[in-house]
Design an enzyme around this catalytic site. Structure first.
Site, PDB file in Angstrom:
ATOM      1  N   HIS A  46     -15.512  11.251  17.162  1.00  0.00           N
ATOM      2  CA  HIS A  46     -15.964   9.864  17.156  1.00  0.00           C
ATOM      3  C   HIS A  46     -16.368   9.409  18.561  1.00  0.00           C
ATOM      4  CE1 HIS A  46     -14.965   5.440  17.357  1.00  0.00           C
ATOM      5  NE2 HIS A  46     -15.840   5.449  16.390  1.00  0.00           N
ATOM      6  N   GLU A  49     -19.739  10.762  19.356  1.00  0.00           N
ATOM      7  CA  GLU A  49     -20.762   9.948  18.678  1.00  0.00           C
ATOM      8  C   GLU A  49     -21.187   8.774  19.567  1.00  0.00           C
ATOM      9  OE1 GLU A  49     -20.701   6.183  16.058  1.00  0.00           O
ATOM     10  OE2 GLU A  49     -19.437   7.717  15.131  1.00  0.00           O
ATOM     11  N   GLU A 126     -12.293  -0.802  19.680  1.00  0.00           N
ATOM     12  CA  GLU A 126     -12.612  -0.591  18.266  1.00  0.00           C
ATOM     13  C   GLU A 126     -11.346  -0.236  17.481  1.00  0.00           C
ATOM     14  OE1 GLU A 126     -15.444   2.252  15.431  1.00  0.00           O
ATOM     15  OE2 GLU A 126     -15.565   2.427  17.610  1.00  0.00           O
TER      16      GLU A 126
END
Length: 411
Positions: A46, A49, A126
């Site tokens: 992640h 990404e 996040e």
């Protein structure tokens, strides 16, 4: 024209899906997700990404953004348990730009130290954001309980603790070993000439080669399902996530399980919505979801409700689950449910990005082209007995876990 599967000189597979449209969608699907990580790299897929948008030797982060948005397009990425996808949606005359930009990010992301430090904090924020969402917490705890001995039970984004020791060099090494031709699917959907598109893909992606080094093998032993989880938060509404561990995507019973999901909890006509919300007023929103991985999956039911109604809501859900394991779905309900699923599937394919994800994800899962016709035929073939039998297989007590996030005052 029919979709075409092509293999570039380096082994990277490309799916070309020409169709009438004013736009093209291009995506790169990498078989690298959270279940391929060990504990020392939890969350790295992640994080990568995020970092692929932070510049290449010839493009700054702003250059990348302006090149897409400046043509009226949009682009994004997503990471899951078994894959990471990067995609762009642009007017059809921008095919070369879409392939060039995403290929540049995929092959030449620099992962600069200053951007790395800032983006690590963004990812941590996040993680905190989802930790503040009770429904996300309930689902995360449920998935951990369903797969307690497997990376499938770990959060895709990792944790602040797992991200802390990561460095740009660690991310670059991980990209080099996972972002390989044999591990990647390119998908192009929209209005384009297949021969020209293939030439562009060869020029941009066909020349690079990285030594194959297989990702961590998917674990077959996911551990014994943990039956319950409960936490309290300063919230007004209780969040329920109830789930069962299931078989995986390659199991032929997936079509019957998809129909089962729709009967129980997809849409306002579903049994759970009608019984829990419409007839009893126990929840504003309730739904089910079937999520299948390669070798396992999970069937979940989620609802937000007043804590004082929690027992009544769960009892109603359990009655509906028990009913579908003992009584066949009626002919009219079965027909209506299958038409709902097929119509929903057909309508989704009006969108370029939905087509893109369909072909990318099915190629990763099955290693071959799967047609929409095949999917529709699989749904049409499901019988009432199939639905009852798959319900009996899935809704076993040993497969079940219940996760609550409760208001502190009632905790």
């Amino acid at each position: 024209m029919e979709p075409q599967l092509k293999t570039l000189r380096n082994g990277l597979r490309a799916v070309l899906v020409p169709c009438e449209a004013e736009s093209i969608a291009f995506g790169l699907f990498v078989a690298s997700g959270s279940r391929h990580e060990d504990a020392a790299h939890a969350g790295i897929s992640h994080f990568i990404e995020h970092m692929l948008f932070k510049g290449t030797p010839t493009r700054s982060p702003l250059d990348i953004t302006q090149a897409i948005e400046g043509r009226g397009g949009n682009f994004n990425a997503c990471t899951g348990e078994e894959s990471t996808c990067y995609f762009a949606h642009l007017p059809n005359e921008c095919l070369d730009e879409a392939i060039d930009i995403l290929s540049d990010m995929y092959l030449r992301a620099t992962i600069p130290a200053d951007e790395f430090a800032r983006e690590k904090q963004v990812v941590i924020e996040e993680i905190k954001m989802y930790a503040d969402e009770p429904d996300s917490v309930a689902l995360e705890n449920l998935q951990r309980n369903l797969f307690p001995a497997s990376p499938l039970g770990a959060p895709v984004a990792g944790s602040a603790a797992s991200l802390a020791p990561m460095t740009p060099a660690v991310l670059r090494r991980y990209v080099k070993t996972h972002y390989r031709p044999d591990n990647t699917i390119a998908v192009l959907v929209g209005a384009f000439d297949p021969d020209k598109a293939l030439q562009t893909l060869e020029a941009k992606l066909g020349r690079f080669a990285r030594k194959a080094a297989a990702s961590a093998a998917a674990e077959e032993d996911h551990g014994t399902v943990v039956p319950t989880a409960s936490v309290t938060r300063e919230i007004n509404q209780a969040q329920l996530a109830l789930g069962y561990r299931t078989f995986g995507l390659r199991d032929p019973r997936k079509y019957a399980a998809t129909v089962l999901d729709a009967v129980l909890g997809r849409g306002m006509s579903s049994r759970l919505f009608q019984e829990v919300r419409e007839k009893r007023g126990l929840s504003y929103d309730i739904s089910s979801r079937l999520h299948l991985f390669a070798d396992a999956g999970m069937f979940t039911v989620t609802a937000g409700l007043d804590a004082s109604k929690a027992d009544a809501a769960r009892a109603t859900i359990d009655r509906e689950i028990a009913r579908i394991t003992t009584t066949r779905v009626g002919a009219e309900e079965l027909r209506r449910t299958k038409e709902f699923l097929i119509g929903n599937f057909r309508l989704s394919h009006e969108k370029m990005t939905s087509k893109l994800f369909f072909y990318g994800q099915t190629m990763l899962a099955f290693g071959r082209l799967v047609s929409p016709t095949e999917q529709i035929a699989g749904i049409r073939a499901v019988t009432a007995t199939d639905v009852r039998d798959v319900a009996r297989e899935i809704f076993r007590p040993e497969n079940r876990s219940v996760s609550w996030v409760l208001p502190k005052r009632n905790g």
